[in-house]
Motif scaffolding. Structure first.
Motif, PDB file in Angstrom:
ATOM      1  N   PRO A  34     -29.433  72.154  37.581  1.00 16.19           N
ATOM      2  CA  PRO A  34     -28.676  73.252  37.796  1.00 16.19           C
ATOM      3  C   PRO A  34     -28.787  73.937  39.097  1.00 16.19           C
ATOM      4  O   PRO A  34     -27.935  74.749  39.480  1.00 16.19           O
ATOM      5  CB  PRO A  34     -29.672  74.405  36.765  1.00 16.19           C
ATOM      6  CG  PRO A  34     -30.319  73.264  35.856  1.00 16.19           C
ATOM      7  CD  PRO A  34     -30.422  71.909  36.352  1.00 16.19           C
ATOM      8  N   SER A  35     -29.690  73.551  40.085  1.00 13.62           N
ATOM      9  CA  SER A  35     -30.011  74.141  41.269  1.00 13.62           C
ATOM     10  C   SER A  35     -28.928  73.298  42.068  1.00 13.62           C
ATOM     11  O   SER A  35     -28.753  73.913  43.492  1.00 13.62           O
ATOM     12  CB  SER A  35     -31.315  74.096  41.857  1.00 13.62           C
ATOM     13  OG  SER A  35     -31.890  72.706  41.755  1.00 13.62           O
ATOM     14  N   GLY A  36     -28.723  72.076  41.748  1.00 15.46           N
ATOM     15  CA  GLY A  36     -28.126  71.400  42.663  1.00 15.46           C
ATOM     16  C   GLY A  36     -28.853  70.490  43.930  1.00 15.46           C
ATOM     17  O   GLY A  36     -28.070  69.986  44.928  1.00 15.46           O
ATOM     18  N   ASN A  37     -30.058  70.684  44.020  1.00 15.97           N
ATOM     19  CA  ASN A  37     -30.785  69.945  44.891  1.00 15.97           C
ATOM     20  C   ASN A  37     -31.154  68.603  44.652  1.00 15.97           C
ATOM     21  O   ASN A  37     -31.633  68.069  45.498  1.00 15.97           O
ATOM     22  CB  ASN A  37     -32.325  70.984  44.752  1.00 15.97           C
ATOM     23  CG  ASN A  37     -32.011  72.229  45.064  1.00 15.97           C
ATOM     24  OD1 ASN A  37     -31.230  72.816  46.031  1.00 15.97           O
ATOM     25  ND2 ASN A  37     -32.923  73.208  44.494  1.00 15.97           N
ATOM     26  N   ASP A  38     -30.885  68.042  43.538  1.00 14.43           N
ATOM     27  CA  ASP A  38     -31.217  66.586  43.438  1.00 14.43           C
ATOM     28  C   ASP A  38     -29.879  65.768  43.878  1.00 14.43           C
ATOM     29  O   ASP A  38     -28.740  65.748  43.190  1.00 14.43           O
ATOM     30  CB  ASP A  38     -31.414  66.298  41.798  1.00 14.43           C
ATOM     31  CG  ASP A  38     -31.983  64.747  41.417  1.00 14.43           C
ATOM     32  OD1 ASP A  38     -31.730  63.849  42.985  1.00 14.43           O
ATOM     33  OD2 ASP A  38     -32.204  64.649  40.720  1.00 14.43           O
ATOM     34  N   PRO A  39     -29.971  65.142  45.230  1.00 12.50           N
ATOM     35  CA  PRO A  39     -28.930  64.507  45.616  1.00 12.50           C
ATOM     36  C   PRO A  39     -28.419  63.173  44.695  1.00 12.50           C
ATOM     37  O   PRO A  39     -27.244  62.690  44.989  1.00 12.50           O
ATOM     38  CB  PRO A  39     -29.192  64.072  46.951  1.00 12.50           C
ATOM     39  CG  PRO A  39     -30.562  64.014  46.917  1.00 12.50           C
ATOM     40  CD  PRO A  39     -31.128  64.879  45.813  1.00 12.50           C
ATOM     41  N   SER A  40     -29.456  62.722  44.052  1.00  7.00           N
ATOM     42  CA  SER A  40     -29.190  61.278  43.182  1.00  7.00           C
ATOM     43  C   SER A  40     -27.827  61.380  42.501  1.00  7.00           C
ATOM     44  O   SER A  40     -27.160  60.307  42.290  1.00  7.00           O
ATOM     45  CB  SER A  40     -30.467  61.100  42.444  1.00  7.00           C
ATOM     46  OG  SER A  40     -30.704  61.847  41.575  1.00  7.00           O
ATOM     47  N   ILE A  41     -27.626  62.401  41.826  1.00  2.00           N
ATOM     48  CA  ILE A  41     -26.533  62.493  40.800  1.00  2.00           C
ATOM     49  C   ILE A  41     -25.185  62.659  41.406  1.00  2.00           C
ATOM     50  O   ILE A  41     -24.348  61.942  41.263  1.00  2.00           O
ATOM     51  CB  ILE A  41     -26.765  63.922  39.861  1.00  2.00           C
ATOM     52  CG1 ILE A  41     -28.091  63.253  38.790  1.00  2.00           C
ATOM     53  CG2 ILE A  41     -25.506  63.806  38.915  1.00  2.00           C
ATOM     54  CD1 ILE A  41     -28.351  64.617  37.970  1.00  2.00           C
ATOM     55  N   ARG A  42     -25.377  63.554  42.611  1.00  2.00           N
ATOM     56  CA  ARG A  42     -24.053  63.511  43.208  1.00  2.00           C
ATOM     57  C   ARG A  42     -23.516  62.301  43.851  1.00  2.00           C
ATOM     58  O   ARG A  42     -22.713  61.984  44.004  1.00  2.00           O
ATOM     59  CB  ARG A  42     -24.385  64.954  43.980  1.00  2.00           C
ATOM     60  CG  ARG A  42     -22.966  65.387  44.827  1.00  2.00           C
ATOM     61  CD  ARG A  42     -23.112  66.338  45.732  1.00  2.00           C
ATOM     62  NE  ARG A  42     -23.493  67.574  45.062  1.00  2.00           N
ATOM     63  CZ  ARG A  42     -23.009  68.781  45.592  1.00  2.00           C
ATOM     64  NH1 ARG A  42     -22.147  69.072  46.559  1.00  2.00           N
ATOM     65  NH2 ARG A  42     -23.405  69.812  44.438  1.00  2.00           N
ATOM     66  N   ASN A  43     -24.524  61.675  44.540  1.00  2.00           N
ATOM     67  CA  ASN A  43     -24.625  60.421  45.221  1.00  2.00           C
ATOM     68  C   ASN A  43     -23.722  59.312  44.349  1.00  2.00           C
ATOM     69  O   ASN A  43     -22.905  58.512  44.595  1.00  2.00           O
ATOM     70  CB  ASN A  43     -25.733  59.834  45.991  1.00  2.00           C
ATOM     71  CG  ASN A  43     -26.099  60.848  47.050  1.00  2.00           C
ATOM     72  OD1 ASN A  43     -25.052  61.608  47.802  1.00  2.00           O
ATOM     73  ND2 ASN A  43     -27.224  60.736  47.580  1.00  2.00           N
ATOM     74  N   PHE A  44     -24.480  59.450  43.039  1.00  2.00           N
ATOM     75  CA  PHE A  44     -24.086  58.410  42.143  1.00  2.00           C
ATOM     76  C   PHE A  44     -22.633  58.675  41.790  1.00  2.00           C
ATOM     77  O   PHE A  44     -21.826  57.724  41.593  1.00  2.00           O
ATOM     78  CB  PHE A  44     -25.139  58.424  40.789  1.00  2.00           C
ATOM     79  CG  PHE A  44     -24.430  57.615  39.558  1.00  2.00           C
ATOM     80  CD1 PHE A  44     -24.398  56.258  39.488  1.00  2.00           C
ATOM     81  CD2 PHE A  44     -23.752  58.480  38.680  1.00  2.00           C
ATOM     82  CE1 PHE A  44     -23.909  55.908  38.405  1.00  2.00           C
ATOM     83  CE2 PHE A  44     -23.179  57.824  37.500  1.00  2.00           C
ATOM     84  CZ  PHE A  44     -23.376  56.401  37.388  1.00  2.00           C
ATOM     85  N   LEU A  45     -22.221  59.793  41.339  1.00  2.00           N
ATOM     86  CA  LEU A  45     -20.884  60.317  41.068  1.00  2.00           C
ATOM     87  C   LEU A  45     -19.926  59.833  42.168  1.00  2.00           C
ATOM     88  O   LEU A  45     -18.934  59.605  41.660  1.00  2.00           O
ATOM     89  CB  LEU A  45     -20.912  61.752  40.675  1.00  2.00           C
ATOM     90  CG  LEU A  45     -21.711  62.023  39.316  1.00  2.00           C
ATOM     91  CD1 LEU A  45     -21.815  63.574  39.228  1.00  2.00           C
ATOM     92  CD2 LEU A  45     -20.946  61.261  38.182  1.00  2.00           C
ATOM     93  N   GLN A  46     -20.380  60.283  43.264  1.00  2.00           N
ATOM     94  CA  GLN A  46     -19.642  60.076  44.440  1.00  2.00           C
ATOM     95  C   GLN A  46     -19.131  58.509  44.460  1.00  2.00           C
ATOM     96  O   GLN A  46     -17.929  58.038  44.807  1.00  2.00           O
ATOM     97  CB  GLN A  46     -20.278  60.234  45.659  1.00  2.00           C
ATOM     98  CG  GLN A  46     -19.455  60.187  47.140  1.00  2.00           C
ATOM     99  CD  GLN A  46     -18.487  61.264  47.654  1.00  2.00           C
ATOM    100  OE1 GLN A  46     -18.647  62.416  46.744  1.00  2.00           O
ATOM    101  NE2 GLN A  46     -17.830  61.307  48.478  1.00  2.00           N
TER     102      GLN A  46
END
Length: 566
Positions: free
Chosen positions: A488-500
């Motif tokens: 929810p906070s968007g502080n975990d870069p692992s999910i965003r990096n994986f999706l990218q």
């Protein structure tokens, strides 16, 4: 005897001079009507602006090799013209010494057999398509009725079957013009030359003098009738064929509420080596339409080495994409095995962690991803390919057993991708540029800029990325909105990096693959797969695309035309 005499008398009256004059008067009225019709068509000719090329969105060029190929099938059209010609009954009367008046009538005239030895075509620049058909052997059959009466002869009346053997040459000049904003063909400039015209009576049992009599004074009238009816039928077929091709093209560029206006933008051209037509190419969608007047077309953009060329403006592709957006066609759902393939592209710890956090243990069969365009896609044609820029939304929802559906991921991102298109094995192939393709594009460009080349040799590509336009990159992804229940906070870069990574490696190719399949299916529904297309090339340039190809004759098209229209 009286009854017989009355029958002969009545039938003889049908062949009277008055009847013949009435027939010729009727023909003259028809010819006058035909002339008036031509004048009406001429007055209804299309009007074009002073700069027709500026409003040209589509161009079709057919070169002489294609015309020669199509001419090989001219025999079928000419045979159809002869067989479908409606030959009128021929009547006449002649005074013969000792026999008195001889009245005759040729009825039920029809083609019994036909063969064509040779056909040639020539493109006369700024004039016409000249077709020379040599040694047409045609046999006509029908019934000859004649009667005569002399001073001491009884009135006699005879009917006998006849056959006419003819050898003919045809010269046809087909002019192309614009009528009702579409290509029209005028084949009224038509000539028949008779090298042989022989009348055979049934069994040749009739008196020789009688046969010679009919040959002498029927031949001239018969030649006029054959020329008139055959040439009229050829002219009719030429226009019907032009309408058929127009309807075929119009249907090809229409799908439900989306269509392309293929009205002519200028008069069709006939050059020594090609035929060319220019069309407006405006995209129509319900009440939506657009206008453009900045086309970059020039005849110099097309060559003459291939059989068929299509030139399309960038404006058309961009407008088609906008129409597809308005029609809510740019929506894709992915579930089950396809969804699994996207999220399990690699088996790593980071991947397993991201999948667990997003799907929360829910199976792929109970999950769905929806991808859709949020705004009109922007399309730009460049030498490297078709550059597509779009703001896209992705939504992933899960359906846990016994629970309410839950949206676990929502993101909006701006994507730019360069696509190269090809057509092979009756399928449209859309290929997003990979890193090697981009590298070669860069290397070619680097050679022209030594300063950037030195920067690359020092191992730094950053000056190049800054210097070159963004369309040199295969994918450019920029997140605008990112919401995930697992972060929810968007502080975990692992999910965003994986999706990218997932979007770049398999997401965009999967979307392009779906578009590829949908467009191939649409093209096949229009009958493109029925054509034998050879070595097609799709060449993009700045502001336009050229499709050039060779082809084998589409026999199915001619058969379809002959069966449905005649």
């Amino acid at each position: 005897m009286k009854a017989a005499f009355a029958t002969v008398k009545n039938q003889s009256c049908q062949c009277s001079p008055l009847r013949l004059k009435m027939l010729w008067a009727g023909r003259m009225r028809l010819r006058t009507f035909g002339i008036l019709l031509v004048l009406v068509h001429t007055s209804a000719a299309c009007e074009f602006g002073p700069f027709p090329y500026s409003v040209t969105g589509i161009v079709c060029r057919m070169t002489k090799p294609a015309a020669l190929l199509l001419n090989q099938e001219t025999a079928q059209v000419i045979q159809a013209a002869f067989r479908n010609a409606k030959f009128p009954n021929i009547t006449g009367e002649r005074s013969i010494r000792l026999l008195g008046k001889v009245a005759y009538g040729l009825t039920n005239i029809q083609v019994n057999d036909l063969s064509i030895e040779q056909s040639e075509v020539e493109l006369k620049e700024n004039d016409a398509i000249h077709i020379a058909i040599k040694n047409v052997t045609a046999f006509f059959k029908g019934t000859l009725t004649y009667g005569y009466a002399g001073g001491w002869f009884l009135h006699l009346f005879h009917s006998v079957d006849f056959e006419i053997e003819s050898s003919i040459d045809l010269q046809i000049n087909i002019k192309l013009m614009c009528q009702k904003d579409q290509v029209a063909a005028d084949a009224s400039d038509c000539y028949l030359t008779f090298h042989k015209l022989t009348l055979h009576l049934q069994g040749d049992k009739e008196p020789g003098w009688l046969k010679q009599l009919f040959v002498d004074f029927i031949s001239f009238t018969l030649k006029l009738v054959l020329k008139s009816e055959v040439c009229n039928e050829i002219n009719f077929l030429a226009q019907v064929l032009a309408d058929f091709v127009h309807d075929l093209a119009e249907n090809f560029v229409r799908d439900e509420d989306i269509s392309v206006d293929i009205s002519l933008a200028s008069v069709p051209l006939i050059k020594a080596n090609y035929l060319e037509s220019h069309h407006k190419g405006l995209v129509l969608y319900k009440n939506y339409s657009n206008v453009f007047s900045d086309s970059v077309f020039s005849p110099l953009l097309l060559t003459e080495s291939r059989m068929l060329y299509f030139w399309l403006s960038e404006h058309i592709l961009s407008s088609l994409a906008s129409a597809a957006f308005l029609d809510k066609r740019l929506v894709l759902t992915i579930r089950g095995e396809k969804l699994q393939a996207l999220f399990e592209m690699e088996d790593t710890e980071a991947q397993r962690k991201a999948v667990q956090m997003i799907f929360q243990g829910t199976s792929y069969n109970n999950s769905v991803a929806k991808v859709w365009s949020l705004a009109h896609p922007q399309i730009s044609l460049q030498p490297e390919g078709t550059v597509v820029k779009s703001l896209v939304a992705v939504e992933v929802s899960i359906f846990p057993t016994g629970e309410e559906p839950l949206m676990v991921l929502y993101m909006e991102k701006e994507i730019m991708v360069t696509i190269q298109a090809a057509y092979a094995e009756k399928k449209l192939i859309l290929h997003p540029l990979d890193s090697r393709s981009v590298l070669w594009s860069l290397v070619g460009f680097i050679a022209r800029f030594s300063s950037c080349l030195r920067a690359a040799q020092r191992g730094s590509l950053q000056p190049l990325v800054t210097f070159f336009p963004p369309f040199f990159l295969p994918f450019r992804i920029e997140f605008k909105v990112f919401k995930c229940t697992a972060d929810p906070s968007g502080n975990d870069p692992s999910i965003r990096n994986f999706l990218q990574t997932m979007i770049s490696v398999v997401g965009i190719p999967e979307v392009i693959s779906r578009i590829e399949q949908a467009l191939t299916s649409l093209l096949n529904s229009k009958g493109l797969n029925l054509f034998e297309i050879r070595n097609p090339e799709i060449i993009t340039r700045k502001g336009y695309v050229i499709v050039q190809l060779d082809f084998s004759f589409p026999n199915h098209l001619l058969l379809d035309f002959l069966e449905k229209r005649l």
